[in-house]
Design a protein around this motif. Structure first.
Motif, PDB file in Angstrom:
ATOM      1  N   VAL A   1     -20.131  -1.475  -3.822  1.00 18.17           N
ATOM      2  CA  VAL A   1     -21.338  -1.245  -3.012  1.00 18.17           C
ATOM      3  C   VAL A   1     -22.316  -0.363  -3.792  1.00 18.17           C
ATOM      4  O   VAL A   1     -23.515  -0.635  -3.822  1.00 18.17           O
ATOM      5  CB  VAL A   1     -20.979  -0.620  -1.647  1.00 18.17           C
ATOM      6  N   GLU A  25     -29.291  -0.852   3.349  1.00 18.32           N
ATOM      7  CA  GLU A  25     -27.931  -1.246   3.723  1.00 18.32           C
ATOM      8  C   GLU A  25     -26.890  -0.586   2.819  1.00 18.32           C
ATOM      9  O   GLU A  25     -25.815  -0.220   3.264  1.00 18.32           O
ATOM     10  CB  GLU A  25     -27.770  -2.771   3.658  1.00 18.32           C
ATOM     11  N   ALA A  47     -23.951   1.853   4.124  1.00 20.30           N
ATOM     12  CA  ALA A  47     -22.548   1.571   3.796  1.00 20.30           C
ATOM     13  C   ALA A  47     -21.898   2.756   3.092  1.00 20.30           C
ATOM     14  O   ALA A  47     -20.766   3.139   3.415  1.00 20.30           O
ATOM     15  CB  ALA A  47     -22.443   0.311   2.936  1.00 20.30           C
ATOM     16  N   PHE A  68     -17.470   0.266   7.858  1.00 18.36           N
ATOM     17  CA  PHE A  68     -17.795   0.227   6.431  1.00 18.36           C
ATOM     18  C   PHE A  68     -17.626  -1.193   5.888  1.00 18.36           C
ATOM     19  O   PHE A  68     -18.484  -1.691   5.165  1.00 18.36           O
ATOM     20  CB  PHE A  68     -16.939   1.211   5.625  1.00 18.36           C
ATOM     21  N   GLU A 126     -20.554  -3.359   6.923  1.00 19.89           N
ATOM     22  CA  GLU A 126     -21.773  -3.067   6.163  1.00 19.89           C
ATOM     23  C   GLU A 126     -21.620  -3.480   4.697  1.00 19.89           C
ATOM     24  O   GLU A 126     -22.559  -3.990   4.097  1.00 19.89           O
ATOM     25  CB  GLU A 126     -22.133  -1.582   6.267  1.00 19.89           C
ATOM     26  N   ALA A 127     -20.439  -3.256   4.129  1.00 16.45           N
ATOM     27  CA  ALA A 127     -20.193  -3.636   2.735  1.00 16.45           C
ATOM     28  C   ALA A 127     -20.297  -5.144   2.567  1.00 16.45           C
ATOM     29  O   ALA A 127     -20.835  -5.630   1.560  1.00 16.45           O
ATOM     30  CB  ALA A 127     -18.820  -3.136   2.280  1.00 16.45           C
TER      31      ALA A 127
END
Length: 176
Positions: free
Chosen positions: A90, A98, A102, A141, A144-145
């Motif tokens: 990430v 974003e 994350a 997480f 979002e990742a």
């Protein structure tokens, strides 16, 4: 195969795994240092505040809280911190809101897990709260990742990435 070809292949695999294609090597090194450093700091905090307790008053010296034994005990922290690998992927993604969200969720999940480990909740309610909040942060997480990098999301999934990594390690341990 020549050493140069082997090094080039290893570099390509590492670049792909870290999602570092086109990234300045300094950026990648900073990302690895930050994520590994934060994960280590959370782990050290948790283990330093963790003191073994006795199972029963007359139970002698047998602690309830004990480090795992055997060959897997050396790699369990890495298995449980597989989200750190995802966080590096990430980190290496292009800068975006974003990515910041994350990374914030990842740092929050690491800190929350360290707090729960340090507190060692004894009651069923607190144990459930610890498990649910840790799983929830890991899932947030991973969600979002996944928006940023599919492979990062897969690595970070609360069960999938850890299970895959643990199975690979177990297979390698039994073969050798």
């Amino acid at each position: 195969m020549s050493i140069d070809n082997a090094l080039e292949d290893a570099r390509d695999v590492a670049t792909d795994f870290l999602n570092a294609d086109g990234r300045d090597p300094r950026h990648v090194i900073v990302g690895v240092a930050l994520t590994v450093g934060f994960a280590l700091a959370a782990t050290i905090f948790a283990t330093r505040t963790l003191a073994p307790t006795r199972d029963r008053p007359g139970d002698g010296h047998a602690p309830v809280t004990e480090r795992p034994r055997g060959p897997l005990s050396l790699i369990l922290p890495a298995v449980f911190s597989v989200t750190t690998l995802s966080a590096v992927r990430v980190w290496n993604a292009p800068h975006a809101r974003e990515r910041t969200v994350a990374m914030g969720l990842w740092a929050g999940a690491q800190a929350l897990n360290a707090v729960w480990i340090a507190l060692r909740p004894a009651g069923r309610g607190l144990q459930i709260a610890a498990a649910m909040s840790s799983a929830g942060m890991a899932a947030a997480f991973a969600h979002e990742a996944r928006k940023i990098d599919l492979r990062a999301g897969q690595l970070a999934s609360p069960i999938g990435g850890r299970t895959r990594l643990a199975n690979k390690v177990e297979d390698q341990a039994t073969v050798h």
